[in-house]
Design a protein around this motif. Sequence first.
Motif, PDB file in Angstrom:
ATOM      1  N   GLY A 263       2.297  -7.949   5.385  1.00 40.40           N
ATOM      2  CA  GLY A 263       3.783  -8.174   6.078  1.00 40.40           C
ATOM      3  C   GLY A 263       4.422  -6.788   6.213  1.00 40.40           C
ATOM      4  N   GLU A 264       4.183  -5.796   5.351  1.00 40.21           N
ATOM      5  CA  GLU A 264       4.775  -4.546   5.241  1.00 40.21           C
ATOM      6  C   GLU A 264       4.058  -3.789   6.447  1.00 40.21           C
ATOM      7  OE1 GLU A 264       6.863  -2.890   3.358  1.00 40.21           O
ATOM      8  OE2 GLU A 264       7.228  -3.915   1.314  1.00 40.21           O
ATOM      9  N   LEU A 265       2.768  -3.746   6.294  1.00 40.96           N
ATOM     10  CA  LEU A 265       2.064  -3.122   7.341  1.00 40.96           C
ATOM     11  C   LEU A 265       2.324  -3.691   8.817  1.00 40.96           C
ATOM     12  CD1 LEU A 265      -1.360  -2.534   5.767  1.00 40.96           C
ATOM     13  CD2 LEU A 265       0.397  -1.182   5.680  1.00 40.96           C
ATOM     14  N   PHE A 266       2.354  -5.012   9.043  1.00 43.48           N
ATOM     15  CA  PHE A 266       2.903  -5.551  10.231  1.00 43.48           C
ATOM     16  C   PHE A 266       4.267  -4.773  10.518  1.00 43.48           C
ATOM     17  CE2 PHE A 266       5.415  -8.519  12.499  1.00 43.48           C
ATOM     18  CZ  PHE A 266       4.788  -8.659  13.788  1.00 43.48           C
TER      19      PHE A 266
ATOM     20  N   ILE B  96       3.460  12.662   7.663  1.00 46.99           N
ATOM     21  CA  ILE B  96       3.052  12.173   6.530  1.00 46.99           C
ATOM     22  C   ILE B  96       4.050  12.409   5.502  1.00 46.99           C
ATOM     23  CG2 ILE B  96       1.141  11.752   4.762  1.00 46.99           C
ATOM     24  CD1 ILE B  96      -0.824  12.331   6.907  1.00 46.99           C
ATOM     25  N   ALA B  97       4.557  13.567   5.265  1.00 41.62           N
ATOM     26  CA  ALA B  97       5.387  13.925   4.231  1.00 41.62           C
ATOM     27  C   ALA B  97       6.477  13.299   4.445  1.00 41.62           C
ATOM     28  CB  ALA B  97       5.405  15.693   4.247  1.00 41.62           C
ATOM     29  N   LEU B  98       7.184  13.353   5.907  1.00 43.39           N
ATOM     30  CA  LEU B  98       8.422  12.753   5.959  1.00 43.39           C
ATOM     31  C   LEU B  98       8.418  11.140   6.001  1.00 43.39           C
ATOM     32  CD1 LEU B  98       9.410  14.675   9.187  1.00 43.39           C
ATOM     33  CD2 LEU B  98      10.499  14.745   7.108  1.00 43.39           C
ATOM     34  N   MET B  99       7.331  10.559   6.299  1.00 42.97           N
ATOM     35  CA  MET B  99       7.278   9.008   6.021  1.00 42.97           C
ATOM     36  C   MET B  99       7.305   8.805   4.535  1.00 42.97           C
ATOM     37  SD  MET B  99       4.511   7.546   8.527  1.00 42.97           S
ATOM     38  CE  MET B  99       4.616   5.948   7.902  1.00 42.97           C
TER      39      MET B  99
ATOM     40  N   GLY C 266       2.796   8.369  -9.358  1.00 39.24           N
ATOM     41  CA  GLY C 266       3.479   8.828  -7.948  1.00 39.24           C
ATOM     42  C   GLY C 266       2.474   8.646  -6.791  1.00 39.24           C
ATOM     43  N   TRP C 267       1.382   8.893  -7.088  1.00 44.26           N
ATOM     44  CA  TRP C 267       0.270   8.841  -6.143  1.00 44.26           C
ATOM     45  C   TRP C 267      -0.197   7.359  -5.449  1.00 44.26           C
ATOM     46  CZ3 TRP C 267      -3.967   5.718  -7.207  1.00 44.26           C
ATOM     47  CH2 TRP C 267      -4.284   5.657  -8.500  1.00 44.26           C
ATOM     48  N   HIS C 268       0.152   6.457  -6.315  1.00 42.15           N
ATOM     49  CA  HIS C 268       0.056   5.104  -5.984  1.00 42.15           C
ATOM     50  C   HIS C 268       0.567   4.486  -4.551  1.00 42.15           C
ATOM     51  CE1 HIS C 268       0.439   0.539  -5.959  1.00 42.15           C
ATOM     52  NE2 HIS C 268      -0.808   0.781  -6.471  1.00 42.15           N
ATOM     53  N   ALA C 269       2.082   5.015  -4.781  1.00 35.49           N
ATOM     54  CA  ALA C 269       2.679   4.744  -3.360  1.00 35.49           C
ATOM     55  C   ALA C 269       1.991   5.521  -2.151  1.00 35.49           C
ATOM     56  CB  ALA C 269       4.051   5.116  -3.643  1.00 35.49           C
ATOM     57  N   PHE C 270       1.714   6.801  -2.279  1.00 35.34           N
ATOM     58  CA  PHE C 270       1.235   7.492  -1.192  1.00 35.34           C
ATOM     59  C   PHE C 270      -0.093   6.913  -0.609  1.00 35.34           C
ATOM     60  CE2 PHE C 270      -1.492  11.112   0.471  1.00 35.34           C
ATOM     61  CZ  PHE C 270      -0.224  11.684   1.244  1.00 35.34           C
ATOM     62  N   VAL C 271      -0.834   6.423  -1.576  1.00 34.28           N
ATOM     63  CA  VAL C 271      -2.241   5.864  -1.221  1.00 34.28           C
ATOM     64  C   VAL C 271      -2.111   4.611  -0.510  1.00 34.28           C
ATOM     65  CG1 VAL C 271      -4.597   5.181  -1.933  1.00 34.28           C
ATOM     66  CG2 VAL C 271      -3.646   7.542  -2.780  1.00 34.28           C
ATOM     67  N   ARG C 272      -1.097   3.656  -1.302  1.00 34.37           N
ATOM     68  CA  ARG C 272      -1.239   2.370  -0.777  1.00 34.37           C
ATOM     69  C   ARG C 272      -0.277   2.077   0.332  1.00 34.37           C
ATOM     70  NH1 ARG C 272      -1.877  -2.800  -2.593  1.00 34.37           N
ATOM     71  NH2 ARG C 272      -0.075  -4.368  -2.162  1.00 34.37           N
ATOM     72  N   PHE C 273       0.840   2.911   0.375  1.00 36.77           N
ATOM     73  CA  PHE C 273       1.790   2.660   1.628  1.00 36.77           C
ATOM     74  C   PHE C 273       1.737   3.834   2.722  1.00 36.77           C
ATOM     75  CE2 PHE C 273       3.346  -0.213  -1.525  1.00 36.77           C
ATOM     76  CZ  PHE C 273       3.580  -1.371  -0.820  1.00 36.77           C
ATOM     77  N   THR C 274       2.015   5.073   2.411  1.00 37.31           N
ATOM     78  CA  THR C 274       2.063   6.038   3.151  1.00 37.31           C
ATOM     79  C   THR C 274       1.186   6.380   4.022  1.00 37.31           C
ATOM     80  OG1 THR C 274       3.563   7.138   1.618  1.00 37.31           O
ATOM     81  CG2 THR C 274       2.908   8.664   3.550  1.00 37.31           C
ATOM     82  N   VAL C 275      -0.146   6.531   3.424  1.00 36.13           N
ATOM     83  CA  VAL C 275      -1.065   6.779   4.325  1.00 36.13           C
ATOM     84  C   VAL C 275      -1.666   5.729   5.093  1.00 36.13           C
ATOM     85  CG1 VAL C 275      -3.578   7.350   4.210  1.00 36.13           C
ATOM     86  CG2 VAL C 275      -2.237   8.549   2.853  1.00 36.13           C
TER      87      VAL C 275
END
Length: 281
Positions: free
Chosen positions: A156-159, A198-201, A222-231
């Motif tokens: 749902g987040e990705l949607f 990507i940085a701004l997101m 901290g990298w978990h959020a970057f890999v799971r959501f930002t990218v």
Amino acid sequence: MPSPRTVADFDHRRFVVGLSRGIAGALLFALPMFLTMEMWELGFYIDRARLCLLLTVNVPLLIVLARRIGFERTSSWREAVRDAAIAYFLGILASTAILVAIGVLRLGQAATEIVGTVALQAVPASIGALLGRSQLGQHQDDKDEEGSPPDTSYAGELFMMAVGALFLGLNVAPTEEMILLSYKMTPWHAIAVILASIALMHGFVYALSFSGGHGLEEGTPGWHAFVRFTVPGYLVAFLVSVYCLWTFHRFDDVDLVEAAITAGVLGFPSGIGAASARLIL
């Protein structure tokens, strides 16, 4: 699990208020596109198969979106379909009214031109009609009367990120500036724009701790959020950008490098739209 709702449970006042907010949302969010010359012209010449595909994609998008933020809290997919249909109607109504008022649509025009122009404008307007509920106060009403809004799954987040990317991407994808920038920029410029997006997101949702942002649980790297959501979020926004540009003929007669640069440029506002959607929806 909530019990099935009956006709007696239907709150007509809140539904009418929701409709009013829907009309306001359609005007608020889609007005820039109503006043964009490229959108008027696209309605005349856009490939009808691509337009039909866009309209078809918009239907399930509205249904799923309505399931989360309908005009009146939905408890079933049937009610979500109802709200999606109403949003589409409001989008068509608002598009027709504004385009007639500003003189874009006139008596004597070919029916195909009128239908194409209104149908194209109705897509962002219908999304705006549903977004108007979350932006113009309905969520707080629901929270006060029915408890906290439902949690959003990862899918749902990705949607919702895709919805935000599509909505903002639609505002700029038809413009000539997208083509102009692809000629002015080098691949290095495009890479810089992608990295900045990507940085701004990532900062928009996490580092800046905006209201509605998704904080990390204690002990989570901290990298978990970057890999799971930002990218993944940026990839969603980039794919949405590619789809918008293809729909609006921005890839016609251009080579692969220019197409990639154009998609990277559009990925910037689309990425911001994706990040914003996770905060406001």
